[in-house]
Design a protein around this motif. Sequence first.
Motif, PDB file in Angstrom:
ATOM      1  N   SER A   1      40.179  29.629  41.011  1.00 35.40           N
ATOM      2  CA  SER A   1      39.137  30.340  40.281  1.00 35.40           C
ATOM      3  C   SER A   1      39.081  31.794  40.734  1.00 35.40           C
ATOM      4  CB  SER A   1      37.778  29.676  40.529  1.00 35.40           C
ATOM      5  OG  SER A   1      37.790  28.340  40.085  1.00 35.40           O
ATOM      6  N   LEU A   2      38.677  32.667  39.819  1.00 32.27           N
ATOM      7  CA  LEU A   2      38.592  34.087  40.135  1.00 32.27           C
ATOM      8  C   LEU A   2      37.492  34.325  41.158  1.00 32.27           C
ATOM      9  CD1 LEU A   2      40.409  36.235  38.764  1.00 32.27           C
ATOM     10  CD2 LEU A   2      38.375  37.024  37.571  1.00 32.27           C
TER      11      LEU A   2
ATOM     12  N   ARG B   1      37.699  40.370  41.261  1.00 29.34           N
ATOM     13  CA  ARG B   1      37.002  41.206  40.276  1.00 29.34           C
ATOM     14  C   ARG B   1      36.834  42.638  40.775  1.00 29.34           C
ATOM     15  NH1 ARG B   1      35.556  38.450  36.025  1.00 29.34           N
ATOM     16  NH2 ARG B   1      35.213  36.202  36.136  1.00 29.34           N
TER      17      ARG B   1
ATOM     18  N   TYR C   1      40.158  44.359  40.407  1.00 25.89           N
ATOM     19  CA  TYR C   1      40.431  44.599  38.987  1.00 25.89           C
ATOM     20  C   TYR C   1      39.640  45.795  38.477  1.00 25.89           C
ATOM     21  CZ  TYR C   1      40.814  43.789  33.962  1.00 25.89           C
ATOM     22  OH  TYR C   1      41.051  43.934  32.619  1.00 25.89           O
ATOM     23  N   GLU C   2      38.367  45.869  38.827  1.00 18.84           N
ATOM     24  CA  GLU C   2      37.521  46.991  38.395  1.00 18.84           C
ATOM     25  C   GLU C   2      38.006  48.313  38.987  1.00 18.84           C
ATOM     26  OE1 GLU C   2      33.575  45.872  39.442  1.00 18.84           O
ATOM     27  OE2 GLU C   2      33.484  44.251  37.953  1.00 18.84           O
TER      28      GLU C   2
ATOM     29  N   SER D   1      40.690  50.121  36.879  1.00 20.28           N
ATOM     30  CA  SER D   1      40.346  50.340  35.469  1.00 20.28           C
ATOM     31  C   SER D   1      41.048  51.547  34.856  1.00 20.28           C
ATOM     32  CB  SER D   1      38.826  50.495  35.323  1.00 20.28           C
ATOM     33  OG  SER D   1      38.367  51.611  36.089  1.00 20.28           O
TER      34      SER D   1
ATOM     35  N   TYR E   1      49.464  36.577  36.384  1.00 19.23           N
ATOM     36  CA  TYR E   1      49.001  35.333  37.001  1.00 19.23           C
ATOM     37  C   TYR E   1      50.217  34.608  37.578  1.00 19.23           C
ATOM     38  CZ  TYR E   1      44.225  35.688  35.241  1.00 19.23           C
ATOM     39  OH  TYR E   1      42.935  36.086  35.009  1.00 19.23           O
TER      40      TYR E   1
ATOM     41  N   VAL F   1      42.376  29.712  35.470  1.00 19.61           N
ATOM     42  CA  VAL F   1      41.598  30.875  35.036  1.00 19.61           C
ATOM     43  C   VAL F   1      42.271  31.579  33.861  1.00 19.61           C
ATOM     44  CG1 VAL F   1      40.548  31.325  37.281  1.00 19.61           C
ATOM     45  CG2 VAL F   1      42.791  32.264  36.772  1.00 19.61           C
ATOM     46  N   CYS F   2      41.493  32.340  33.110  1.00 23.17           N
ATOM     47  CA  CYS F   2      42.034  33.135  32.001  1.00 23.17           C
ATOM     48  C   CYS F   2      41.281  34.450  31.839  1.00 23.17           C
ATOM     49  CB  CYS F   2      41.977  32.344  30.701  1.00 23.17           C
ATOM     50  SG  CYS F   2      40.310  31.816  30.267  1.00 23.17           S
ATOM     51  N   ASP F   3      40.472  34.809  32.821  1.00 20.40           N
ATOM     52  CA  ASP F   3      39.706  36.050  32.768  1.00 20.40           C
ATOM     53  C   ASP F   3      39.860  36.778  34.103  1.00 20.40           C
ATOM     54  OD1 ASP F   3      37.901  37.993  31.780  1.00 20.40           O
ATOM     55  OD2 ASP F   3      36.273  37.054  32.945  1.00 20.40           O
ATOM     56  N   PRO F   4      40.379  38.020  34.111  1.00 19.42           N
ATOM     57  CA  PRO F   4      40.735  38.831  32.939  1.00 19.42           C
ATOM     58  C   PRO F   4      41.955  38.278  32.224  1.00 19.42           C
ATOM     59  CG  PRO F   4      41.479  39.907  34.942  1.00 19.42           C
ATOM     60  CD  PRO F   4      40.647  38.738  35.380  1.00 19.42           C
ATOM     61  N   PRO F   5      42.118  38.650  30.938  1.00 19.76           N
ATOM     62  CA  PRO F   5      43.253  38.129  30.165  1.00 19.76           C
ATOM     63  C   PRO F   5      44.580  38.461  30.823  1.00 19.76           C
ATOM     64  CG  PRO F   5      41.681  39.265  28.748  1.00 19.76           C
ATOM     65  CD  PRO F   5      41.272  39.566  30.155  1.00 19.76           C
TER      66      PRO F   5
END
Length: 446
Positions: free
Chosen positions: A311-312, A317, A320-321, A324, A332, A341-345
Amino acid sequence: MNSDCIAAISTPPGKGGVAIIRLSGGSPLGIAEKMFDPAGKVPVSKFAPRMMYAGTIKADSFSDYGLCVWFRAPHSFTGEDVVEFHCHGGTSIARGILCKALSLGCRMAERGEFTRRAFLNGKLTLASAEGLIDMINGESEAEVRAGFMLYSERLTAQARSFQEEITELLAGIDADIDFPEEDIEHTDLKDIGKEIGRIDAQLQALLSTYRTGRKIMQGVSVVLAGKPNTGKSSVLNALLGSDKAIVSSQAGTTRDVVEGTLEIEGVRFRLYDTAGIRESENEVENIGISRARSLIEGADLVLFILDASQSLSSEDREIYESLSKKKKLVVYNKTDLGEDVCDPPADIRVSAKTGENIEKLRQLMFSRCMEGYTSDGEFLIEERHFEALRRAHAALSEAVSMCGSVPLDLLGVHLKEAWEALGEISGETANERIIDEIFAKFCVGK
């Protein structure tokens, strides 16, 4: 033509099949008469140009059986009379033959002096000389191709074409100033503005190729980033096809930057595996994390590696931010362990362990970083050329903005600035400092 004869070994040092000692300028064939005994009946003085003759090459304390060839001016690389001895490869053999040539009156060539003489004798332009050294130093197919484009004088031809068009405009302006009562077509300021704008648009199109050209010559910088234990090192090894980085199930194994080079479609990609980004109390690991952040800042592309089986996390996160504003691919990894997981795409899902989609990842890296690249395309690759064209563009833009609001002679000042900047590429306005800097890049013997 230069009166003195220069000599140098033109092949790389060390053992090899053949070594070449080159003599240029003066009377190299006269020197060859004193150190080459032909195996046939033709004496050295009667050698036909561009014909290889077998025989004995004499040094001071030994001899070698090899070849001798004579190039008559101006049909040689330097534009001068040139003689080459082709002997067996080996440091001592080549050095002994060179020393013999020097004892007979040759002078040791300086760095790039053969190529410099070729330029001074009109055998090649400054830009083609730069293309030659780019080809020699090229570490990828793309670098060699780009160097050849420059060596074949296509950029020189473009620069001269721009100069010719600017010269026509200046002639019209001068005629209008000298003969204001005459009806001359070039005196229409709107037409002049359009013509300058057209030239400037073509120049800007050429300038726009430098971003890709820089990547070709310097390599594309790709940083693998993410939190610890997402398999960054495994992805690096899979991309390279070798075990470059240490792989362990223990988080935080990578403390320093691990580098590797990959060629995709002939373009060099420089890969950097970095320490996992996280909060840590370990001083050594923190140094690695700091280096990772610094590399990310200057990267052409970031591969943001996530663990597809987990899990993310908040760390994921946050990283990832922080990316940006960077060009990136969301990758992945560990799809062989399942996908959670699928977020972020995902841009792509891979398994470094099984090799799944690794080749697709290479192609995706290429397409994301080399938009508009074609193997036969022409790109600006030298910063010196980019700066000269940038100054020419600035001068032409200023001229366009001034059309109709200033006297013609002031307009001509900016056109002359553009012409002179372009002359640094064509060679017509290049000064001694520029010439020295270019030929200092060459090795002795070239």
